[in-house]
Design a protein around this motif. Structure first.
Motif, mmCIF file in Angstrom:
data_model
loop_
_atom_site.group_PDB
_atom_site.id
_atom_site.type_symbol
_atom_site.label_atom_id
_atom_site.label_comp_id
_atom_site.label_asym_id
_atom_site.label_seq_id
_atom_site.Cartn_x
_atom_site.Cartn_y
_atom_site.Cartn_z
ATOM 1 N N UNK B 45 0.797 -1.236 0.000
ATOM 2 C CA UNK B 45 0.000 0.000 0.000
ATOM 3 C C UNK B 45 0.832 1.290 0.000
ATOM 4 N N UNK B 46 1.857 1.398 0.855
ATOM 5 C CA UNK B 46 2.560 2.683 0.905
ATOM 6 C C UNK B 46 3.047 3.208 -0.453
ATOM 7 N N UNK B 47 3.591 2.338 -1.305
ATOM 8 C CA UNK B 47 4.035 2.875 -2.600
ATOM 9 C C UNK B 47 2.885 3.339 -3.480
ATOM 10 N N UNK B 48 1.661 2.994 -3.098
ATOM 11 C CA UNK B 48 0.515 3.341 -3.938
ATOM 12 C C UNK B 48 -0.223 4.589 -3.473
ATOM 13 N N UNK B 49 0.157 5.104 -2.308
ATOM 14 C CA UNK B 49 -0.666 6.150 -1.696
ATOM 15 C C UNK B 49 -0.874 7.353 -2.609
ATOM 16 N N UNK B 50 0.193 7.774 -3.259
ATOM 17 C CA UNK B 50 0.064 8.961 -4.109
ATOM 18 C C UNK B 50 -0.850 8.695 -5.295
ATOM 19 N N UNK B 51 -0.702 7.506 -5.843
ATOM 20 C CA UNK B 51 -1.545 7.187 -7.000
ATOM 21 C C UNK B 51 -2.995 7.000 -6.596
ATOM 22 N N UNK B 53 -4.396 8.584 -4.173
ATOM 23 C CA UNK B 53 -4.867 9.951 -3.925
ATOM 24 C C UNK B 53 -5.258 10.607 -5.248
ATOM 25 N N UNK B 54 -4.407 10.383 -6.245
ATOM 26 C CA UNK B 54 -4.692 10.980 -7.545
ATOM 27 C C UNK B 54 -6.003 10.434 -8.119
ATOM 28 N N UNK B 67 -8.149 12.409 0.029
ATOM 29 C CA UNK B 67 -7.413 11.928 1.192
ATOM 30 C C UNK B 67 -8.259 10.926 1.974
ATOM 31 N N UNK B 70 -8.415 7.630 0.233
ATOM 32 C CA UNK B 70 -7.203 6.824 0.389
ATOM 33 C C UNK B 70 -7.214 6.159 1.765
#
Lengths: 280, 205
Positions: B45-51, B53-54, B67, B70
Motif C-alpha cells: 500500500x505505501x508505494x501506492x498512496x500517491x496514485x 490519492x490521484x 485523502x 485513500x
C-alpha cells in the motif's frame, strides 16, 4: 466493390487507431478505408484535436500529492491496528509505462513533459550552478538504482531536447560532474558508438552527487549512464529491470555505475561493455 | 489538519461473499498463508498512496475527499487482506476498493465544491512542492479533463493517465470494452469542441 462500406470506421475504432491500439491488420484495414472516406477522415481529425498530453498532466497531479500526509495517515492507521508499518517512505512510484496515446508529439507536449520534469529539478536546465536536487529522489531512501531509475523513467526524447546543445555548455556540465564525483570524465571516456551524447546532469541523492549522462539510442530512446560514489566492494556487471527499463549495473574503483534505458537487455549489455572498458 | 471522520461500516455490517469472509478464509488458508497476504498488502500500500490519492482526486474533484478515500481504501484493504490474491497487481485491487468506496459511500454525500482538482491550493498543499506555475499547460489540460462527465473522465484517466489497456480499464470499471472506447471517443469529441470554440488556453496540437 467498396470495402470501405464494410469497414468499421466508428468513432471507437478511430480512437483505437489514434491510440495505436489496433492490431497491424486492423490498422492497415482502417487506414485503407480512411483513405477512401472523407467523412471518416474529418471525424478522425476531430478526435485527434481532442487529444491532449494527458499523461503529462496526470503526472503533474501525482507530483502534487501530499505525500507526507498520506504516509503519516497510513502509519497512523497501522498503529491503530496495532501493527508497525514495515515499509517506510519508499513509495514514490513512477507512473506506469504508458503507450504514446495522447496524439502526436508537438511543442506543447514537450513543454508539458519538460514542465513535469522541471518539478524534479530545483534549478532548471540552463542555470549556471545547475545542481538539481531532484527532491523526490532525495527524500526517499530506496537505494540509488531505484531512485535514479524512477527518475530516468520520466525521460523522453523531448526531455533531452531541452538540454543545452552548445558544445561549451555541454563540456562545462560534464566537467562539473567530473569535479563533484572526483572522477575524470573526458569526451572519449563517456563516448559510446551506439549512443548519441545529449548532456550531463548532476542530481543529488541523500546529499551525494549523482551524475546522469544522457544519450539517445536509435535517435529516439533515452539511455543514461548514471554514476555515484560508493563505499561498496567492486561488483561485476548485473542486469535487472526497474520501472520497465533495463539496467546493467556494476561497481568499480569506488564508483557505482548503471546504464539504463528502454532497450533490449543484450543491446544494453553491449553498450555497457564499452563503458566498462572505458572506466576500467 | 483534521479530516472528517470516516463513515466506513465495520466489517460486520457488510457480509462478505460466502467463503471469502475474513474468518472463513483465514481458517481455510491457514495462518502462514494469511500472514503472507497481510504482509503483501501492508507493504504494497505505501508505494501506492500517491496514485490512490490521484485517483480519488480525479473521481471526487476534491483533495480532502481524495485523502479520505485513500484512508478508507487502506483501512478496507488491511481489513480484507485475505481477499487479496498474491501475485496479482495490488494496485488494481486497491483501485477497485477505492472506486467502490467512492461509488457506494462517499459520492452521494459529497456536494461538489467546484474547487476542482486543479485549484492552485492543490499545488500549495503538496508538501512544499508548490511550484505548479511551471506547469501551466498540465494544469490547463486537467481543467479541461475535469469538465468531462465522470464516466469519460475516469476512462481518460485510467487509459491515458494510468496506461491501462481498454480491456483492463473495462474490467476495472465492470463495463464492456466498447463502452470504454466510446467514452474515450466522447471525451475526445468534447475536448475537440473546446479547442474549436476557443474555450481554452492551449496552443494548437
Amino acid at each position: 466493390m467498396a470495402p470501405a462500406d464494410h469497414s468499421d470506421l466508428s468513432d471507437e475504432t478511430l480512437v483505437a487507431f489514434i491510440d495505436e491500439a489496433l492490431s497491424p491488420t486492423e490498422r492497415r484495414r482502417t487506414a485503407d478505408a480512411l483513405s477512401r472516406n472523407a467523412e471518416a477522415r474529418a471525424r478522425l481529425e476531430r478526435l485527434r484535436r481532442g487529444g491532449r498530453p494527458f499523461g503529462e498532466a496526470f503526472d503533474a497531479l501525482l507530483q502534487a500529492a501530499p505525500e507526507h500526509r498520506l504516509h503519516a495517515m497510513f502509519a497512523d492507521l497501522m498503529a491503530k491496528r496495532g501493527e508497525t508499518a514495515t515499509v517506510g517512505f519508499g513509495g514514490n512510484v513512477a507512473p506506469m509505462r504508458r503507450r504514446a496515446r495522447s496524439g502526436g508529439s508537438s511543442a506543447w507536449q514537450m513543454a508539458a513533459a519538460a514542465a513535469v520534469v522541471a518539478l524534479a529539478f530545483a534549478g532548471g536546465l540552463q542555470t549556471a550552478g545547475y545542481f538539481g536536487t531532484a527532491r523526490q529522489i532525495a527524500e526517499q531512501k530506496p537505494g540509488w538504482r531505484e531512485a535514479a531509475s524512477r527518475y530516468v523513467a520520466l525521460f523522453s526524447k523531448e526531455t533531452l531536447e531541452g538540454m543545452p546543445r552548445d558544445q561549451q555548455a555541454r563540456q562545462a556540465n560534464l566537467q562539473r560532474a567530473a569535479q563533484v564525483l572526483g572522477l575524470p570524465l573526458s569526451d572519449e571516456r563517456i563516448a559510446n558508438p551506439a549512443l548519441d551524447f545529449q548532456g550531463t546532469q548532476i542530481l543529488q541523492l541523500d546529499g551525494k552527487p549523482l551524475a546522469q549522462i544522457s544519450y539517445l539510442f536509435d535517435g529516439r530512446t533515452p539511455v543514461a549512464l548514471c554514476i555515484i560514489r560508493t563505499a561498496n566492494a567492486p561488483q561485476t556487471a548485473q542486469i535487472e529491470e526497474r520501472h520497465g527499463l533495463n539496467i546493467v549495473h556494476w561497481v568499480k574503483g569506488g564508483y557505482g555505475f548503471m546504464v539504463i534505458g528502454d532497450i533490449p537487455g543484450p543491446e544494453l549489455e553491449r553498450i555497457s561493455r564499452t563503458f566498462r572498458a572505458q572506466f576500467s | 489538519m483534521a479530516f472528517p471522520s470516516l463513515r466506513i461500516k465495520p466489517d460486520g455490517d457488510r457480509p462478505a461473499p460466502a467463503g471469502r469472509g475474513t474468518v472463513a478464509a483465514r481458517g481455510a488458508m491457514g495462518d502462514s498463508e494469511f500472514s503472507l497476504r497481510r504482509k503483501e498488502v501492508q507493504e504494497g500500500l505505501p508505494p501506492l498512496l500517491k496514485r490512490l490519492w490521484r485517483y480519488g482526486l480525479v473521481l471526487s474533484g476534491d483533495s480532502d475527499t481524495a485523502h479520505e478515500l485513500v484512508q478508507a481504501t487502506c483501512l478496507r484493504a488491511l481489513e480484507k487482506c485475505d481477499q487479496f490474491q498474491p501475485g496479482t497487481q495490488i494496485s488494481r485491487w486497491a483501485y477497485t476498493i477505492l472506486r467502490s468506496i467512492w461509488m457506494n459511500e462517499l459520492r452521494s454525500r459529497r456536494v461538489r465544491t467546484g474547487n476542482g482538482f486543479v485549484d492552485p491550493e492543490i499545488a500549495l498543499i503538496a508538501d512544499g512542492i508548490g511550484e505548479m506555475d511551471t506547469n501551466l499547460l498540465a494544469r490547463q489540460v486537467l481543467k479541461e479533463v475535469e469538465r468531462l462527465p465522470e464516466g469519460q473522465r475516469e476512462a481518460v484517466f485510467l487509459v491515458y493517465g494510468e496506461g491501462l489497456s481498454y480491456r483492463e480499464a473495462a474490467d476495472m470499471l465492470g463495463i464492456p470494452q466498447g463502452t470504454v472506447m466510446s467514452r474515450l471517443a466522447a471525451a475526445r469529441a468534447k475536448l475537440a469542441d473546446l479547442k474549436d470554440h476557443g474555450d481554452h488556453l492551449l496552443p494548437a496540437e
